[in-house]
Write an enzyme that holds these catalytic residues in place. Structure first.
Site, PDB file in Angstrom:
ATOM      1  N   LYS D  13       0.861  -1.191   0.000  1.00  0.00           N
ATOM      2  CA  LYS D  13       0.000   0.000   0.000  1.00  0.00           C
ATOM      3  C   LYS D  13       0.893   1.235   0.000  1.00  0.00           C
ATOM      4  CE  LYS D  13      -4.270  -0.165   0.703  1.00  0.00           C
ATOM      5  NZ  LYS D  13      -5.151  -0.785  -0.298  1.00  0.00           N
ATOM      6  N   THR D  61      -2.645  -5.602   0.614  1.00  0.00           N
ATOM      7  CA  THR D  61      -2.122  -4.240   0.789  1.00  0.00           C
ATOM      8  C   THR D  61      -2.915  -3.520   1.870  1.00  0.00           C
ATOM      9  OG1 THR D  61      -3.529  -3.229  -0.904  1.00  0.00           O
ATOM     10  CG2 THR D  61      -1.434  -4.149  -1.646  1.00  0.00           C
ATOM     11  N   PHE D 163      30.645  30.072 -15.343  1.00  0.00           N
ATOM     12  CA  PHE D 163      30.645  28.871 -16.181  1.00  0.00           C
ATOM     13  C   PHE D 163      31.311  29.214 -17.505  1.00  0.00           C
ATOM     14  CE2 PHE D 163      28.429  25.695 -19.006  1.00  0.00           C
ATOM     15  CZ  PHE D 163      29.101  24.597 -18.505  1.00  0.00           C
ATOM     16  N   GLN D 228      28.040  20.981 -11.269  1.00  0.00           N
ATOM     17  CA  GLN D 228      28.681  19.710 -10.898  1.00  0.00           C
ATOM     18  C   GLN D 228      29.647  19.919  -9.719  1.00  0.00           C
ATOM     19  OE1 GLN D 228      27.994  20.610 -14.008  1.00  0.00           O
ATOM     20  NE2 GLN D 228      28.065  18.914 -15.467  1.00  0.00           N
ATOM     21  N   ASN D 254      19.141  22.528 -12.647  1.00  0.00           N
ATOM     22  CA  ASN D 254      19.663  23.891 -12.733  1.00  0.00           C
ATOM     23  C   ASN D 254      18.490  24.822 -13.024  1.00  0.00           C
ATOM     24  OD1 ASN D 254      21.129  26.208 -13.175  1.00  0.00           O
ATOM     25  ND2 ASN D 254      22.763  25.182 -14.310  1.00  0.00           N
ATOM     26  N   HIS D 256      17.408  27.752 -14.131  1.00  0.00           N
ATOM     27  CA  HIS D 256      18.045  28.851 -14.850  1.00  0.00           C
ATOM     28  C   HIS D 256      17.379  30.193 -14.555  1.00  0.00           C
ATOM     29  CE1 HIS D 256      20.207  25.803 -16.988  1.00  0.00           C
ATOM     30  NE2 HIS D 256      19.123  25.316 -17.563  1.00  0.00           N
TER      31      HIS D 256
END
Lengths: 305, 305, 305, 305
Positions: D13, D61, D163, D228, D254, D256
């Site tokens: 369940k 269940t 970056f 990363q 990410n 943005h």
């Protein structure tokens, strides 16, 4: 005692999920199902419930839920509208403090899974396209009002849409478009005339299919210069073909499809590759109604000034 | 030409997500952020846009989006309300066909991640509790209206709630309750007086914190005989303590917590173990306003008959 | 330098929404569309990206996005699987540090809005039933693996389902059922043999329709003593009829429909009126594969011990 | 009989919502609550359930649901991990066909609404920030495994992120960034050593707070050259400070934030006004573990080739 005024108020049980199985055929092996989400809202003499903790006028929301299921058995579910009318009338007529009831219904459509090898038919797959809606209001004083609708019906024209000739102010950067994708997720509501609402024999399912067909066809057939124009054509078409519909309101988010710039990769893009965006989006809303008729469908979060 | 009447209509760009970083301190290393979702709706002389494909009166939704971002830079974002007022006034005053503008804003709150070892502060974690809302309407004829609010504020009292003395009809099975959990997810909106709306120096952030505090305290301190009563107390408390708030509307789903029957397992359950249900749920809505004031906050999908 | 071990890692741009319009017919007035959501994940020599901030081996996620759109133009979208194979091979073959690429695709189906009066066909309504999925993995060392699938396909049998003969322990209160509704929302994935994956002429659309048909038919035709049994029949049927499918995994939430007790209202309920519940729900998952084949479809959040 | 192989399968369940109220203080007026969503999955000897419709080995269940609520009463909920360990051990030890049980838990945090005027404390507001998670697996053969985690923790650095220096191929258009917003919605899972899992006195709440603190601090304090790198620092920090945690896996979309180009409006934008995008988004995932330890946390939909 309150120094202030208790104004519009309502309560009830929301989102009662009911599935009704009807067995047909001589031996009951032909099943039909209706799958609804039913919300109840009651309005009336509930001042003491709010102010003093006296619940003498309060029909519990739990009871409104029970009534939905019991009515499914007692009366069946002929259509969302017919079922809502029964419920709305019941609450107002059975308890004095309740002066008005509003029932809102969503219906989820199913289609059969074809099983050619057997006579028994009880297997279904959810259709999953639009959700059908209905809003039934019954008031002691003003009677019955039925607004049908649909939502989540996503449509697209991959051409025959332009947009230009608009205002350019100091914040305008948009390029005029002479061939673009026009896509939207339709939310539509339409109000029925009193004639239709009060006609016990009105075929609500047939009416629904007809309005839906005209909405789709008008969207497809309109060569569009703006989503507003398409909206207007869709509403017009329904009013033209459905004499018992008095008013149509449409809520049309512009599901933007942006042509991707492939030039940096030495590629053209002659209306072939689009990016389907989520947010932000244009949002176009409007009501069209017959002349001489008072519009009744709520506009979205409109402040009445 | 249409045979029918084009009634209420509006359009604009919805859900413009803007994050504004403001650098403070002598060297700008102390960052502050505001994180908004801004929706624009314009109303006015848009008949031709709908009927003939003539866009001469249409300011593109894309332009309304650009304006949101440009205003973020030009004017900053002092508060959702102040930002919305600037935008609403701009659209109406800068383009003749636009007679009314409505700006709706959601604000997402962030708090700092403490980094004791450095002077620079530019790290944040989203608070994630309620979403603050604001709806600003500016009309050429009726002026400014500001409705603030919040949504998704989930609260619970684990006792001090009863429910009994209600109507019992033939569909009633609910047992009376003398000690239950009362939980709800608050959606609140409150309308400010013209005095507040038109006061350029009004501190909207402070006002927000104050209303929020009184809503929470009233929920916590009310010994409740119904969710309606709690709703009323919450609204009253705000009106009592915030003189520039004229009207409060609350939408309170009853998030049912059902006491689990543990008897089959030889166990008691003295208000200890609950099942938190999703659907169906009670839904309680209501408006309370000052005497002599015209309520302006839209009720949910109310049909004006 | 890290004292610890960097193990499985991957990155890429997720959820690139691409719509491709293809014009057919002599004059290009017959439009066809494919509407995909494409996610890219790259695996390989990315140790320095993580440890030293040196991005020399990092192809930006933005580039992987551009590649999706450029490939839509350069190669068209024959099917989700064929498109994914092209992309996966490209990333691995074009950049030395990338050793493995996984492309995951969702496809949204559209059907035409019939416009009988015109030759041009460019109007569509989203089908809205299941979402088709594909996961293509290409590894430098182990080659190509294609897993197709679908999700959100909701099905119901309104009878021909029983459940009894199960274990009863001290916490069991469930009554045995000899006639119940069986409903589920199917998530299915099936792995193709290397023969299919490497066959440039494989008709992925036809293969999809065939598996879908057998899943539906098996669900409908199975007289069920448990959802596990139905799951097994569905998987078996696919393996029996689709020789190039090696493995099937199904994830079947038991969408409980509880018979409503109407006795308190003096009403019977002979399998007619049901409450459709949301949560909690049974969740049945399982893999069936051909003998001699190594299963490759990830199980849900399985911890490999 | 099946011609094919039934491989990994499990059932149980899912999403049992349980709220536990504990009364403390001499008179029980000091309430504490725990609010969990508990999912049960059982693995074992279920071949006949799938193949022949024989349910003799099947614990319903529904029973697994009852057990969750009964255990809430019998044993209390000291922490998600402790509660999950009790449940997992119970299912495996009480029924011979069950060889392994996996309990997955989400916990929703609440904080008190301060009511200074009274001694009784039973009013709460949902914290609404991250959701705490726990996954407990108990196997007859391999013993206990505990993976804790959190999800939906949204964080942002408004500077200290760059970056550049990445691969440029023919599809690369991204401009190098020397000052950008870095934002992500953290999903983290961490595996505890056997020492921790088997320690009846382990303080799981304290351990959770400690890991959460280090994740936040590492995010805030890392000057980042890629998401990363930030991921790696977050994992390292946890392993460095929490000796009983063996492995950390992070899933970092990410989120943005794009600097809006305000030049067309004659405005600069020195890292002030950003558009917060929804889709597409970078998705960075990775596992870091102690040397000599076998990673156990499932990677997302990894195909084991």
């Amino acid at each position: 005692m309150s120094k202030h005024v208790l104004a519009q108020n309502q309560y009830g049980k929301a989102e009662n999920r009911i599935v009704k199985v009807t067995r047909k055929g001589g031996d009951g092996s032909w099943h039909e199902i209706r799958d609804l989400n039913v919300s109840v809202a009651l309005r009336g003499e509930f001042r003491d419930v709010h102010l003093t903790g006296d619940n003498a006028n309060c029909l519990p929301t739990d009871t409104t839920k029970n009534t939905v299921y019991a009515f499914g058995k007692e009366h069946g579910i002929e259509s969302p509208e017919a079922f809502g009318i029964l419920l709305a009338r019941h609450f107002v007529s059975s308890q004095a403090p309740i002066r008005e009831a509003q029932i809102r219904i969503e219906e989820f459509a199913w289609e059969r899974i074809p099983v050619p090898t057997r006579k028994e038919q009880h297997s279904f797959v959810r259709k999953g396209q639009e959700v059908r809606t209905a809003q039934i209001t019954y008031s002691e004083t003003t009677g019955l009002q039925v607004v049908s609708g649909l939502k989540e019906l996503t449509v697209m024209n991959s051409t025959d849409s332009e947009f230009h000739g608009y205002i350019k102010d100091e914040y305008t950067t948009l390029q005029e478009a002479y061939d673009r994708i026009l896509a939207t997720k339709v939310t539509a509501r339409w109000a029925h005339s009193a004639l239709a609402a009060d006609d016990a024999g009105h075929d609500w399912d047939r009416s629904y299919r007809k309005v839906r067909k005209h909405l789709l066809e008008a969207f497809a057939e309109t060569y569009s210069y703006s989503l507003q124009q398409t909206l207007h054509q869709m509403a017009e078409r329904v009013l033209d073909h459905c004499p018992r519909v008095n008013e149509v309101r449409l809520n049309l988010p512009n599901k933007h499809h942006f042509l991707v710039d492939l030039e940096p990769f030495g590629l053209g893009n002659d209306h072939e590759v689009y990016f389907a965006a989520d947010r932000m989006y244009g949002l176009i809303e409007g009501t069209v109604h017959r002349d001489g008729v008072q519009p009744v469908i709520a506009t979205s979060d409109w402040i009445t000034a």
